[in-house]
Design an enzyme around this catalytic site. Structure first.
Site, PDB file in Angstrom:
ATOM      1  N   LYS A  90       0.863  -1.188   0.000  1.00 13.10           N
ATOM      2  CA  LYS A  90       0.000   0.000   0.000  1.00 13.10           C
ATOM      3  C   LYS A  90       0.899   1.237   0.000  1.00 13.10           C
ATOM      4  O   LYS A  90       1.571   1.530   0.982  1.00 13.10           O
ATOM      5  CB  LYS A  90      -0.901   0.037   1.245  1.00 13.10           C
ATOM      6  CG  LYS A  90      -1.923   1.164   1.159  1.00 13.10           C
ATOM      7  CD  LYS A  90      -2.430   1.644   2.502  1.00 13.10           C
ATOM      8  CE  LYS A  90      -1.546   2.654   3.148  1.00 13.10           C
ATOM      9  NZ  LYS A  90      -1.466   3.958   2.456  1.00 13.10           N
ATOM     10  N   GLU A 117      11.063   1.031   9.696  1.00 13.84           N
ATOM     11  CA  GLU A 117      12.069   2.069   9.401  1.00 13.84           C
ATOM     12  C   GLU A 117      11.383   3.399   9.635  1.00 13.84           C
ATOM     13  O   GLU A 117      10.549   3.823   8.836  1.00 13.84           O
ATOM     14  CB  GLU A 117      12.535   1.958   7.942  1.00 13.84           C
ATOM     15  CG  GLU A 117      13.228   0.652   7.600  1.00 13.84           C
ATOM     16  CD  GLU A 117      14.620   0.533   8.194  1.00 13.84           C
ATOM     17  OE1 GLU A 117      15.076   1.492   8.841  1.00 13.84           O
ATOM     18  OE2 GLU A 117      15.234  -0.533   8.042  1.00 13.84           O
ATOM     19  N   CYS A 145      14.737  10.350   5.361  1.00 16.75           N
ATOM     20  CA  CYS A 145      14.812   9.844   6.738  1.00 16.75           C
ATOM     21  C   CYS A 145      16.175  10.085   7.336  1.00 16.75           C
ATOM     22  O   CYS A 145      16.299  10.629   8.423  1.00 16.75           O
ATOM     23  CB  CYS A 145      14.437   8.370   6.768  1.00 16.75           C
ATOM     24  SG  CYS A 145      15.385   7.376   5.630  1.00 16.75           S
ATOM     25  N   GLU A 174      11.896  16.252  14.276  1.00 21.37           N
ATOM     26  CA  GLU A 174      12.313  15.975  12.900  1.00 21.37           C
ATOM     27  C   GLU A 174      11.601  16.972  11.988  1.00 21.37           C
ATOM     28  O   GLU A 174      10.376  16.958  11.891  1.00 21.37           O
ATOM     29  CB  GLU A 174      11.916  14.548  12.508  1.00 21.37           C
ATOM     30  CG  GLU A 174      12.298  14.232  11.080  1.00 21.37           C
ATOM     31  CD  GLU A 174      11.802  12.867  10.596  1.00 21.37           C
ATOM     32  OE1 GLU A 174      10.677  12.466  10.943  1.00 21.37           O
ATOM     33  OE2 GLU A 174      12.553  12.220   9.861  1.00 21.37           O
TER      34      GLU A 174
HETATM   35  P1  NAD Z   1       3.410   8.455   7.626  1.00 17.76           P
HETATM   36  O1  NAD Z   1       3.742   7.642   8.814  1.00 17.76           O
HETATM   37  O2  NAD Z   1       2.480   9.582   7.781  1.00 17.76           O
HETATM   38  O3  NAD Z   1       2.816   7.558   6.459  1.00 17.76           O
HETATM   39  C1  NAD Z   1       3.509   6.448   5.940  1.00 17.76           C
HETATM   40  C2  NAD Z   1       2.510   5.439   5.416  1.00 17.76           C
HETATM   41  O4  NAD Z   1       1.742   4.940   6.504  1.00 17.76           O
HETATM   42  C3  NAD Z   1       1.531   5.968   4.383  1.00 17.76           C
HETATM   43  O5  NAD Z   1       1.392   4.979   3.371  1.00 17.76           O
HETATM   44  C4  NAD Z   1       0.248   6.102   5.201  1.00 17.76           C
HETATM   45  O6  NAD Z   1      -0.922   5.991   4.404  1.00 17.76           O
HETATM   46  C5  NAD Z   1       0.363   4.935   6.155  1.00 17.76           C
HETATM   47  N1  NAD Z   1      -0.419   5.067   7.400  1.00 17.76           N
HETATM   48  C6  NAD Z   1      -0.827   6.194   8.019  1.00 17.76           C
HETATM   49  N2  NAD Z   1      -1.510   5.893   9.159  1.00 17.76           N
HETATM   50  C7  NAD Z   1      -1.499   4.544   9.265  1.00 17.76           C
HETATM   51  C8  NAD Z   1      -1.980   3.617  10.248  1.00 17.76           C
HETATM   52  N3  NAD Z   1      -2.625   4.014  11.341  1.00 17.76           N
HETATM   53  N4  NAD Z   1      -1.741   2.295  10.064  1.00 17.76           N
HETATM   54  C9  NAD Z   1      -1.060   1.867   8.982  1.00 17.76           C
HETATM   55  N5  NAD Z   1      -0.590   2.698   8.012  1.00 17.76           N
HETATM   56  C10 NAD Z   1      -0.804   4.014   8.153  1.00 17.76           C
HETATM   57  O7  NAD Z   1       4.841   8.950   7.069  1.00 17.76           O
HETATM   58  P2  NAD Z   1       5.115   9.920   5.833  1.00 17.76           P
HETATM   59  O8  NAD Z   1       4.728  11.307   6.247  1.00 17.76           O
HETATM   60  O9  NAD Z   1       4.556   9.334   4.587  1.00 17.76           O
HETATM   61  O10 NAD Z   1       6.707   9.808   5.725  1.00 17.76           O
HETATM   62  C11 NAD Z   1       7.561  10.621   6.453  1.00 17.76           C
HETATM   63  C12 NAD Z   1       8.181   9.869   7.629  1.00 17.76           C
HETATM   64  O11 NAD Z   1       8.780   8.670   7.186  1.00 17.76           O
HETATM   65  C13 NAD Z   1       9.303  10.647   8.288  1.00 17.76           C
HETATM   66  O12 NAD Z   1       9.204  10.544   9.692  1.00 17.76           O
HETATM   67  C14 NAD Z   1      10.557   9.935   7.830  1.00 17.76           C
HETATM   68  O13 NAD Z   1      11.663  10.101   8.659  1.00 17.76           O
HETATM   69  C15 NAD Z   1      10.086   8.535   7.736  1.00 17.76           C
HETATM   70  N6  NAD Z   1      10.950   7.765   6.847  1.00 17.76           N
HETATM   71  C16 NAD Z   1      11.791   6.837   7.393  1.00 17.76           C
HETATM   72  C17 NAD Z   1      12.662   6.124   6.581  1.00 17.76           C
HETATM   73  C18 NAD Z   1      13.623   5.111   7.156  1.00 17.76           C
HETATM   74  O14 NAD Z   1      14.155   4.312   6.408  1.00 17.76           O
HETATM   75  N7  NAD Z   1      13.841   5.080   8.447  1.00 17.76           N
HETATM   76  C19 NAD Z   1      12.656   6.338   5.202  1.00 17.76           C
HETATM   77  C20 NAD Z   1      11.772   7.275   4.679  1.00 17.76           C
HETATM   78  C21 NAD Z   1      10.919   7.973   5.518  1.00 17.76           C
END
Ligand code: NAD
Length: 485
Positions: free
Chosen positions: A186, A259, A293, A391
């Site tokens: 997804k 991650e 990230c 962050e």
């Molecule tokens: P997010 O957590 O808002 O969303 C990520 C995904 O989770 C989306 O597909 C979203 O639809 C889904 N989601 C949202 N609520 C959910 C729930 N309750 N249950 C299951 N899925 C749900 O993150 P974002 O804003 O898309 O991405 C930014 C964040 O991702 C930043 O904090 C960044 O640091 C982190 N990130 C981490 C890495 C890593 O490798 N550590 C890499 C890239 C991004």
């Protein structure tokens, strides 16, 4: 088995918006409801995302479970060969995928933008897809033989964010299928289209049901984490969502790779050469507009060279051209979405109110159609303000002055995150020793955020659970079975 019945889904950014579909069991599934995906540079509709229901998710999980029966039996060389074909396919479709990615994500085509991301997906696919999963003999003597086997887990559920949608999808999908699992992915509702197209291309190579995509909102993600037919979740995204996934997955005791967010510190030692390290610092912080990230998110510079380092960074910031990613001259695009744009505006304003000195940037252009924000450097700040403690995930870097090494290491570690960190110095040996004192999954010397397919990558503390990449990352997609005879 090639997928014959999926018509090409692509978007051009011109003309009528194209309706994208889920891909379930090798077929296009078009739901009743679609939502527009917006180009963050122009506000125009790039294409229409299919909005999946729990029924769509159930169908995808069923298709993945059925495909698992045979896919798990395909030989290692058979699965390695499929991954190698996927890498070639990514290469053949690189430009098409890069343009779609730029349209929905905003990042530029060139530089460290879309073409770089698709190239990365291809490189990671080629590397992880070719890895071996050997049987380990732990003991073989008169008392008996003990073998350690690694077997596929089953159906892997993947949830991805909007910052590197195709690259992260490849990090989730390829090791999973290489190890013999099947996948339901997804993508983020902000950037689902390039992932759908990527999965469509995979389905031209893989048997139906091995990789399925169901797009949709956050509730669909929550339904995946608690789904009884999914055996493992791999999630990349925020810490807050990671915690929710862990809670939802508890009932079915799913395996997890998480991650999550980072707030990486970079420490510049007094013996560093400001002009030599400036470019590495700058792109360590501003790659993908800071929406990365493991970007450098807090920069600590020794008092003796503080002004010089700030000056070098300002010089570089003034050379960067920001605009629509489709224009080849731009090296940074817009911020990906309104929520993130507002957050950056707020954090910079908060820093200014608390005495931060804006060296460059700091104000969004007026009357822009897109979510554009300039590269922003904020000096004379310290812990206790949001831009340092949280962050930012955007193009605003706080630069913190320090005098004492022990004190700066303690401040760098004084954070809930533990993804990456870096030490900048002319003395690499000493820098390596200090790097070991940073509380993070990856510590770099004289670089930041440089990930590679053979080096396991993951966070400690609140930045995550488990690793991706390399043999260790591949093995997270397996269950161990020990045979004692
Ligand atoms: P997010 O957590 O808002 O969303 C990520 C995904 O989770 C989306 O597909 C979203 O639809 C889904 N989601 C949202 N609520 C959910 C729930 N309750 N249950 C299951 N899925 C749900 O993150 P974002 O804003 O898309 O991405 C930014 C964040 O991702 C930043 O904090 C960044 O640091 C982190 N990130 C981490 C890495 C890593 O490798 N550590 C890499 C890239 C991004």
């Amino acid at each position: 088995m090639p997928l014959k019945n999926v018509a090409t889904q692509s978007a051009t950014g011109q003309g009528a918006a194209i309706k994208f579909s889920h891909i379930i069991g090798g077929r296009k599934v078009t739901p009743e409801v679609h939502e527009p995906v917006i180009n963050p540079a122009t506000g125009e509709v790039v294409g229409l995302m299919p909005v999946g229901t729990v029924d769509d998710l159930d169908a995808a999980v069923k298709a993945a479970r059925e495909a698992f029966v045979l896919w798990r039996l395909v030989s290692d060389t058979g699965r390695q060969s499929a991954c190698s074909k996927i890498a070639a396919k990514l290469n053949d479709h690189a430009e098409e995928l890069a343009r779609l990615l730029t349209l929905e994500q905003g990042k530029p085509l060139g530089g460290l933008g879309s073409r770089w991301e698709i190239g990365g997906a291809q490189a990671w696919t080629a590397y992880s897809g070719a890895l071996d999963i050997p049987i380990k003999t732990i003991q073989d003597n008169n008392e008996g033989r003990v073998e350690l086997h690694r077997k596929p887990i089953g159906v892997v559920g993947s949830i991805t964010p909007w910052n590197f949608p195709v690259l992260i999808a490849s990090w989730h999908i390829i090791p999973a299928i290489r190890a013999g699992n099947t996948v339901v992915i997804k993508p983020s509702p902000n950037t689902p289209l390039s992932t759908i197209r990527f999965v469509q291309l995979l389905n031209e190579i893989l048997p139906p049901g091995v990789v399925n995509v169901v797009a949709g909102d956050n509730a669909l993600g929550a339904a995946m984490a608690s789904h009884r037919g999914i055996d493992k979740m791999v999630f990349t995204g925020s810490i807050a969502t990671g915690k929710k996934i862990m809670a939802s997955a508890a009932e079915t005791l799913k395996k997890l790779t998480l991650e999550l967010g980072g707030n990486d510190a970079g420490i510049v030692l007094p013996d560093a050469n400001p002009s030599q390290i400036a470019e590495g610092l700058f792109w360590g912080a501003f790659i993908n507009n800071g929406q990365t990230c493991a970007a450098l998110k807090r920069l600590y510079v020794h008092d003796s060279i503080y002004d010089e380092v700030c000056g070098e960074l300002v010089k570089l910031a003034n050379t960067v051209s920001i605009g629509d990613g489709l224009d080849e001259k731009n090296v940074l695009g817009p911020i990906q979405n309104e929520m993130q744009f507002r957050k950056i505006c707020e954090l910079v304003e908060d820093a200014r109110v608390h005495g931060g000195r804006i060296l460059t940037g700091g104000t969004a252009p007026e009357n822009s159609k897109g979510y554009f924000y300039p590269v922003t450097l904020v000096a004379d700040v310290n812990h206790g303000i949001r831009l340092v403690d949280e962050e930012q995930f955007g193009p605003a870097l706080p630069i913190i002055r320090y005098h004492d090494i022990d004190e700066v290491i303690a401040r760098a570690n004084d954070n809930q995150n533990g993804l990456g960190g870096s030490i900048w110095s002319s003395n690499v040996e000493e820098a390596r020793k200090l790097a070991l004192r940073l509380e993070c999954g990856t510590a770099w010397v004289n670089k930041h955020g440089a990930i590679q397919p053979n080096a396991p990558f993951g966070g400690i503390k609140n930045s995550g659970i488990g690793v991706e990449f390399g043999e260790e990352g591949l093995f997270e997609n397996t269950n161990i079975q020990v045979v004692i005879s």
